[in-house]
Structures are given as C-alpha cells and as structure tokens.
Scaffold this active site. Structure first.
Site, PDB file in Angstrom:
ATOM      1  N   HIS A   1     -13.734   8.499   8.772  1.00 28.19           N
ATOM      2  CA  HIS A   1     -14.509   9.682   8.394  1.00 28.19           C
ATOM      3  C   HIS A   1     -14.295  10.796   9.411  1.00 28.19           C
ATOM      4  CE1 HIS A   1     -17.454   6.717   6.359  1.00 28.19           C
ATOM      5  NE2 HIS A   1     -16.928   7.437   5.397  1.00 28.19           N
TER       6      HIS A   1
ATOM      7  N   CYS B   1     -23.627   7.264  12.232  1.00 27.40           N
ATOM      8  CA  CYS B   1     -23.681   6.597  10.910  1.00 27.40           C
ATOM      9  C   CYS B   1     -25.001   5.886  10.648  1.00 27.40           C
ATOM     10  CB  CYS B   1     -22.639   5.488  10.773  1.00 27.40           C
ATOM     11  SG  CYS B   1     -21.055   5.742  11.450  1.00 27.40           S
TER      12      CYS B   1
END
Length: 258
Positions: A163, A248
């Site tokens: 990501h 996250c």
C-alpha cells in the site's frame, strides 16, 4: 472541539492465515499478536485517544487491519472495496461503526477497488496509491467523493510495497517520510525526508508532536527525536510479518465535531 476517536478491531483467531504479497511468509504467533494489539490500543488511550471497537470479524484473517476498510475525510466515511476479494466481508462492520459515530457514509462501487491503506492525507492533499490493491476506477471514485469537500486528490504509483502507506506517511509539519528503496517516486512529494529503516516510514500522529511508531525502527526514532518530535514506540512485530504497520491498526477520526 475536534474529536480524538480511533477505530480499532480485535485480531481474528485466523490472523496467521492473513495475506502476504511482497514478503516471505513467517509463522505468526496469534496470542502474542493479541498482546501487541492490546498494547497498541493502550498507547492510543494513554495519549488522549478514545478507542472505538468495531465488531470483530473472526472469519476474516486480515480484519485487524481496519484502516483498509474505510477512508475518512472531515465527516465523510468512504467505505472501501478492497482489492483482495477475500477482504470484502470486512467492510460491513466498519460501515456500521462509522455510521453510529455520525459520519456521512459513501461507498466505492464495482469496478472500483480501493484499500484505505493506499490513502495518505496531508492537510487537504489526499495522496492515493495506484497499485496492486487500488485501481484507476477506485482513484476516480475517491476523487469524485472527496474533491467537493475541498480535497486535492493526487494519484501516485505504488509497485514496491503493498500500500502507499507501507511506503510513506507524513510528519505533523506535512513532510512526507519514506524508506527510499521502497518509494516509487519520492519527487512527487513537495518535501520528502528519507528514513533509514523500512518500518520508520510509518507514523501515527498522536498530537502534540508525539509520533506512534514501531519499535523495530530505533534509528528513525532517534532521527525524529533529533528533529523535535516525541516518538512513542510500540512492538507490532507479529503484524509486520503480515505487511502490517502502525497506521493499518486504527482509523483516526479527528474531525467529527462533538
């Protein structure tokens, strides 16, 4: 006054089966992961954040990475459509939680895919990583949802990590930080500071110059302390085996005026 709420989600008992894309699979100790998760949540609370638990999704191994299920800008929550099909069941519980908190809810629709971990907000600029989990249609839908709210959406390529926020995050002054070998195009960011460790690229801004970051990046912590920031270190080693990082594991809601 602005809110300081953080959405978190308890690790699934199936955590060890979570997806791994860019690194070798290692054995995950689920009990230790739960302890690390509890310490992470406690660190948020210690520094003034109210933690809000999303209902667990025990059938979804990656559900602890709650950031991927939603992007929040001001009071709008954009429910993602994860690029990995196996993760799509994670969004329902997150949608329920943000709706309960009073967010205005929008969605990414097929054929768009977007993971929240691909979205980095720096003031009113919203960087979105176009990579393995977020496609062009997802980027277009993010733009359509957030630009009317005053965001400037900037798409950046991501090919070396899972990501965008696996590669870069930002300091309180807006300087983007990253471990250079893993950042596709550092020149896309107006101010970029290279850091010496991969996990040093990830910080959560706790307020008051405090940076929540992984204990696995001591040299970077030293660098930031030297720049006048205050690192708050947490051990998230079991989550790092699944390409997870400090960003996250929570969704910070800063602009729900209460």
């Amino acid at each position: 006054m602005p809110s300081q709420k953080a959405l978190i989600r308890r690790p699934s008992p199936l955590l060890a089966e979570g997806l791994v894309t860019h690194i070798e699979r290692e054995k995950v100790d689920v009990d230790l992961a739960v302890e690390q998760w509890e310490a992470y949540a406690e660190a948020l609370r210690t520094h003034g954040w109210e933690t809000v638990e999303v209902d667990p999704a025990d059938d979804c191994p990656d559900s602890v990475f709650v950031e991927d299920a939603v992007v929040v800008f001001r009071n709008v929550a954009l429910i993602s459509r994860p690029g990995a099909e196996s993760r799509r069941a994670e969004t329902a519980g997150v949608e329920e939680a943000v709706a309960r908190l009073g967010c205005s809810v929008n969605w990414i629709w097929e054929p768009g895919t977007l993971d929240g971990g691909d979205v980095l907000k720096v003031g009113d600029t919203v960087y979105v990583g176009r990579g393995g989990r977020t496609n062009a249609a997802g980027v277009q839908q993010l733009r359509a949802a957030l630009e009317p709210l005053g965001a400037r959406v900037v798409a950046v390529p991501v090919s070396k990590v899972l990501h965008l926020k696996s590669a870069v995050t930002a300091l309180p002054d807006g300087t983007v930080i990253g471990h250079e070998p893993l950042v596709d195009t550092p020149s896309l960011f107006p101010r970029f500071l290279p850091v010496p460790e991969e996990s040093g690229a990830h910080v959560v801004l706790l307020g008051g110059g405090k940076l929540l970051m992984a204990a696995s990046a001591p040299k970077t912590a030293e660098l930031f302390a030297g720049l006048g920031h205050e690192p708050v270190l947490v051990d998230i080693g079991e989550f790092e085996k699944l390409e997870g990082c400090v960003t996250c594991l929570s969704v910070r809601l800063r602009e729900l005026y209460v």
